[in-house]
Design a protein around this motif. Structure first.
Motif, PDB file in Angstrom:
ATOM      1  N   LYS A   6       0.832  -1.210   0.000  1.00  0.00           N
ATOM      2  CA  LYS A   6       0.000   0.000   0.000  1.00  0.00           C
ATOM      3  C   LYS A   6       0.866   1.259   0.000  1.00  0.00           C
ATOM      4  O   LYS A   6       0.553   2.245  -0.667  1.00  0.00           O
ATOM      5  CB  LYS A   6      -0.927  -0.015   1.220  1.00  0.00           C
ATOM      6  CG  LYS A   6      -1.943  -1.147   1.210  1.00  0.00           C
ATOM      7  CD  LYS A   6      -2.775  -1.171   2.480  1.00  0.00           C
ATOM      8  CE  LYS A   6      -3.758  -2.343   2.481  1.00  0.00           C
ATOM      9  NZ  LYS A   6      -4.571  -2.390   3.707  1.00  0.00           N
ATOM     10  N   LYS A   7       1.959   1.218   0.738  1.00  0.00           N
ATOM     11  CA  LYS A   7       2.875   2.352   0.793  1.00  0.00           C
ATOM     12  C   LYS A   7       3.492   2.615  -0.582  1.00  0.00           C
ATOM     13  O   LYS A   7       3.560   3.770  -1.043  1.00  0.00           O
ATOM     14  CB  LYS A   7       3.978   2.077   1.819  1.00  0.00           C
ATOM     15  CG  LYS A   7       5.049   3.148   1.891  1.00  0.00           C
ATOM     16  CD  LYS A   7       6.161   2.753   2.862  1.00  0.00           C
ATOM     17  CE  LYS A   7       7.290   3.763   2.850  1.00  0.00           C
ATOM     18  NZ  LYS A   7       8.379   3.416   3.758  1.00  0.00           N
ATOM     19  N   VAL A   8       3.931   1.548  -1.254  1.00  0.00           N
ATOM     20  CA  VAL A   8       4.533   1.681  -2.582  1.00  0.00           C
ATOM     21  C   VAL A   8       3.521   2.227  -3.583  1.00  0.00           C
ATOM     22  O   VAL A   8       3.830   3.119  -4.384  1.00  0.00           O
ATOM     23  CB  VAL A   8       5.088   0.323  -3.062  1.00  0.00           C
ATOM     24  CG1 VAL A   8       5.411   0.363  -4.553  1.00  0.00           C
ATOM     25  CG2 VAL A   8       6.321  -0.051  -2.266  1.00  0.00           C
ATOM     26  N   LEU A   9       2.296   1.716  -3.545  1.00  0.00           N
ATOM     27  CA  LEU A   9       1.262   2.174  -4.469  1.00  0.00           C
ATOM     28  C   LEU A   9       0.949   3.657  -4.234  1.00  0.00           C
ATOM     29  O   LEU A   9       0.776   4.424  -5.188  1.00  0.00           O
ATOM     30  CB  LEU A   9      -0.006   1.332  -4.291  1.00  0.00           C
ATOM     31  CG  LEU A   9      -1.099   1.556  -5.346  1.00  0.00           C
ATOM     32  CD1 LEU A   9      -0.588   1.194  -6.737  1.00  0.00           C
ATOM     33  CD2 LEU A   9      -2.340   0.753  -5.019  1.00  0.00           C
ATOM     34  N   THR A  10       0.902   4.061  -2.970  1.00  0.00           N
ATOM     35  CA  THR A  10       0.661   5.470  -2.652  1.00  0.00           C
ATOM     36  C   THR A  10       1.793   6.343  -3.182  1.00  0.00           C
ATOM     37  O   THR A  10       1.554   7.431  -3.724  1.00  0.00           O
ATOM     38  CB  THR A  10       0.539   5.659  -1.122  1.00  0.00           C
ATOM     39  OG1 THR A  10      -0.554   4.870  -0.642  1.00  0.00           O
ATOM     40  CG2 THR A  10       0.309   7.115  -0.756  1.00  0.00           C
ATOM     41  N   ARG A  11       3.027   5.870  -3.037  1.00  0.00           N
ATOM     42  CA  ARG A  11       4.181   6.623  -3.525  1.00  0.00           C
ATOM     43  C   ARG A  11       4.124   6.803  -5.045  1.00  0.00           C
ATOM     44  O   ARG A  11       4.405   7.895  -5.566  1.00  0.00           O
ATOM     45  CB  ARG A  11       5.470   5.905  -3.115  1.00  0.00           C
ATOM     46  CG  ARG A  11       6.732   6.688  -3.431  1.00  0.00           C
ATOM     47  CD  ARG A  11       7.929   6.054  -2.757  1.00  0.00           C
ATOM     48  NE  ARG A  11       8.204   4.728  -3.295  1.00  0.00           N
ATOM     49  CZ  ARG A  11       8.788   3.756  -2.610  1.00  0.00           C
ATOM     50  NH1 ARG A  11       9.133   3.941  -1.342  1.00  0.00           N
ATOM     51  NH2 ARG A  11       9.031   2.591  -3.168  1.00  0.00           N
ATOM     52  N   ARG A  49       1.427   6.769  -6.907  1.00  0.00           N
ATOM     53  CA  ARG A  49       0.313   7.667  -7.204  1.00  0.00           C
ATOM     54  C   ARG A  49       0.677   9.122  -6.920  1.00  0.00           C
ATOM     55  O   ARG A  49       0.401  10.020  -7.732  1.00  0.00           O
ATOM     56  CB  ARG A  49      -0.905   7.258  -6.375  1.00  0.00           C
ATOM     57  CG  ARG A  49      -2.181   8.044  -6.668  1.00  0.00           C
ATOM     58  CD  ARG A  49      -3.354   7.356  -5.994  1.00  0.00           C
ATOM     59  NE  ARG A  49      -4.597   8.066  -6.208  1.00  0.00           N
ATOM     60  CZ  ARG A  49      -5.177   8.839  -5.295  1.00  0.00           C
ATOM     61  NH1 ARG A  49      -4.602   9.006  -4.107  1.00  0.00           N
ATOM     62  NH2 ARG A  49      -6.321   9.435  -5.549  1.00  0.00           N
ATOM     63  N   LEU A  50       1.316   9.361  -5.775  1.00  0.00           N
ATOM     64  CA  LEU A  50       1.699  10.734  -5.418  1.00  0.00           C
ATOM     65  C   LEU A  50       2.747  11.291  -6.366  1.00  0.00           C
ATOM     66  O   LEU A  50       2.710  12.479  -6.729  1.00  0.00           O
ATOM     67  CB  LEU A  50       2.218  10.774  -3.980  1.00  0.00           C
ATOM     68  CG  LEU A  50       1.183  10.589  -2.870  1.00  0.00           C
ATOM     69  CD1 LEU A  50       1.867  10.521  -1.521  1.00  0.00           C
ATOM     70  CD2 LEU A  50       0.158  11.726  -2.909  1.00  0.00           C
ATOM     71  N   LYS A  51       3.670  10.447  -6.791  1.00  0.00           N
ATOM     72  CA  LYS A  51       4.701  10.886  -7.742  1.00  0.00           C
ATOM     73  C   LYS A  51       4.059  11.329  -9.050  1.00  0.00           C
ATOM     74  O   LYS A  51       4.451  12.343  -9.642  1.00  0.00           O
ATOM     75  CB  LYS A  51       5.684   9.740  -7.993  1.00  0.00           C
ATOM     76  CG  LYS A  51       6.846  10.100  -8.897  1.00  0.00           C
ATOM     77  CD  LYS A  51       7.787   8.912  -9.064  1.00  0.00           C
ATOM     78  CE  LYS A  51       8.932   9.246 -10.030  1.00  0.00           C
ATOM     79  NZ  LYS A  51       9.822   8.068 -10.214  1.00  0.00           N
ATOM     80  N   SER A  52       3.045  10.574  -9.482  1.00  0.00           N
ATOM     81  CA  SER A  52       2.347  10.928 -10.725  1.00  0.00           C
ATOM     82  C   SER A  52       1.576  12.244 -10.557  1.00  0.00           C
ATOM     83  O   SER A  52       1.621  13.111 -11.431  1.00  0.00           O
ATOM     84  CB  SER A  52       1.382   9.802 -11.105  1.00  0.00           C
ATOM     85  OG  SER A  52       0.587  10.182 -12.210  1.00  0.00           O
ATOM     86  N   LEU A  53       0.890  12.391  -9.424  1.00  0.00           N
ATOM     87  CA  LEU A  53       0.127  13.611  -9.179  1.00  0.00           C
ATOM     88  C   LEU A  53       1.055  14.826  -9.104  1.00  0.00           C
ATOM     89  O   LEU A  53       0.733  15.895  -9.640  1.00  0.00           O
ATOM     90  CB  LEU A  53      -0.682  13.478  -7.890  1.00  0.00           C
ATOM     91  CG  LEU A  53      -1.843  12.483  -7.922  1.00  0.00           C
ATOM     92  CD1 LEU A  53      -2.436  12.319  -6.517  1.00  0.00           C
ATOM     93  CD2 LEU A  53      -2.925  12.929  -8.900  1.00  0.00           C
ATOM     94  N   ASN A  54       2.197  14.664  -8.441  1.00  0.00           N
ATOM     95  CA  ASN A  54       3.140  15.771  -8.294  1.00  0.00           C
ATOM     96  C   ASN A  54       3.726  16.183  -9.643  1.00  0.00           C
ATOM     97  O   ASN A  54       3.949  17.358  -9.906  1.00  0.00           O
ATOM     98  CB  ASN A  54       4.268  15.400  -7.330  1.00  0.00           C
ATOM     99  CG  ASN A  54       3.786  15.326  -5.900  1.00  0.00           C
ATOM    100  OD1 ASN A  54       2.800  15.957  -5.544  1.00  0.00           O
ATOM    101  ND2 ASN A  54       4.465  14.548  -5.068  1.00  0.00           N
ATOM    102  N   SER A  55       3.984  15.193 -10.511  1.00  0.00           N
ATOM    103  CA  SER A  55       4.544  15.502 -11.824  1.00  0.00           C
ATOM    104  C   SER A  55       3.541  16.252 -12.684  1.00  0.00           C
ATOM    105  O   SER A  55       3.899  17.126 -13.468  1.00  0.00           O
ATOM    106  CB  SER A  55       4.989  14.217 -12.526  1.00  0.00           C
ATOM    107  OG  SER A  55       3.885  13.381 -12.818  1.00  0.00           O
ATOM    108  N   LYS A  56       2.257  15.915 -12.501  1.00  0.00           N
ATOM    109  CA  LYS A  56       1.214  16.621 -13.248  1.00  0.00           C
ATOM    110  C   LYS A  56       1.062  18.056 -12.758  1.00  0.00           C
ATOM    111  O   LYS A  56       0.890  18.991 -13.540  1.00  0.00           O
ATOM    112  CB  LYS A  56      -0.121  15.895 -13.121  1.00  0.00           C
ATOM    113  CG  LYS A  56      -0.172  14.585 -13.879  1.00  0.00           C
ATOM    114  CD  LYS A  56      -1.504  13.876 -13.683  1.00  0.00           C
ATOM    115  CE  LYS A  56      -1.545  12.562 -14.451  1.00  0.00           C
ATOM    116  NZ  LYS A  56      -2.813  11.841 -14.223  1.00  0.00           N
ATOM    117  N   LEU A  57       1.164  18.228 -11.424  1.00  0.00           N
ATOM    118  CA  LEU A  57       1.056  19.580 -10.854  1.00  0.00           C
ATOM    119  C   LEU A  57       2.255  20.436 -11.227  1.00  0.00           C
ATOM    120  O   LEU A  57       2.140  21.654 -11.421  1.00  0.00           O
ATOM    121  CB  LEU A  57       0.937  19.481  -9.325  1.00  0.00           C
ATOM    122  CG  LEU A  57      -0.361  18.891  -8.789  1.00  0.00           C
ATOM    123  CD1 LEU A  57      -0.268  18.695  -7.271  1.00  0.00           C
ATOM    124  CD2 LEU A  57      -1.553  19.793  -9.116  1.00  0.00           C
ATOM    125  N   GLY A  58       3.421  19.780 -11.333  1.00  0.00           N
ATOM    126  CA  GLY A  58       4.634  20.515 -11.687  1.00  0.00           C
ATOM    127  C   GLY A  58       4.646  20.922 -13.137  1.00  0.00           C
ATOM    128  O   GLY A  58       5.283  21.888 -13.534  1.00  0.00           O
TER     129      GLY A  58
END
Length: 258
Positions: free
Chosen positions: A242-247, A249-258
């Protein structure tokens, strides 16, 4: 024969309440730490798993519920154990598939942010199976010429595992005496989480390795089926998965925001 080390390596073995990584608990852990200068440090802890050990499991390792009733919990021991391994690589027998995933679960339950990104792991069983295909007791007999008389004692199994690896290095000149190379050789396939639910494809991208989305890219699945992330988080998957999957997902969201 001595291991060529640039940093310490901790060989370890667990005795547990069962074989379910997400649900079962540690009842004994033994660590043999080998330093680059050849010095060794060994520690063994009995652990109160805060759950009943099934009788069929007690018959295997001999650790009864009465024996661990007054022992500390893993959470109480976690900082001491983590302090011993945090600067080291890891070694074990079937450790990539069982001991490391279960240890990670226990660490995360104890609120320790355990991660393998700065460690490598040498699975002596995988080397053995690729070379000879047998059990730890047979490996000990085959490589070291000794009988493993105290099998399923964490301390005995840990010491035997270390000795088997040294003998493997002597027997197979094609095995490089380098922990990183041994870790690569003892890896079954490239997994992102310990339990093997998320893997890497040939291009180094995360894919699911189970269920209806087996072989599909994680990010594509999460975009097309957003509820799949929530289902995994609420289902009976290991905490590290679950931790890896969250990481991811967050990496993808952050790249989109950036």
């Amino acid at each position: 024969m001595e291991l060529k080390l640039t940093r310490p390596i901790c060989f370890f073995d667990l005795e547990t309440t069962g074989t379910n990584v997400a649900k079962d608990r540690i009842v004994e852990i033994s660590i043999l730490k080998i330093y680059p200068n050849g010095n060794k440090e060994s520690r063994t802890w009995l652990v109160n798993p805060e759950m009943k050990i099934p009788e069929e499991v007690i018959a295997v390792h001999g650790i009864s519920n009465e024996k661990i009733a007054n022992e500390p919990t893993f959470k109480e021991l976690s900082k001491e154990i983590y302090g011993m391994i945090k600067d080291s690589d890891l070694g074990g027998f079937n450790s990539n598939r069982f001991d490391i995933p279960l240890l990670a679960e226990e660490m995360l339950r104890a609120d320790i942010d355990f991660d393998m990104k700065n460690m490598v792991s040498v699975d002596v069983q995988t080397i053995f199976h690729k070379m000879e295909k047998r059990t730890l007791a047979a490996a000990y007999k085959f490589y070291c010429g000794k009988e493993l008389t105290d099998a399923h004692s964490a301390e005995a199994d840990t010491q035997a595992t270390y000795e088997v690896l040294l003998s493997q290095l002597e027997r197979y000149p094609e095995l490089e005496n380098n922990v990183k190379k041994l870790a690569e050789f003892s890896m079954h396939k490239k997994m992102v989480d310990f339990a093997g639910f998320i893997a890497l494809d040939d291009n180094g991208e995360e894919i699911f390795s189970f269920g209806k989305h087996r072989g599909k890219k994680v990010l594509e699945v999460l975009e097309q089926e957003p509820g799949y992330f929530g289902w995994i988080q609420n289902a009976d998957f290991p905490l590290y998965t679950k931790k890896v999957l969250t990481r991811i997902r967050l990496k993808s969201l952050n790249s989109k925001l950036g």
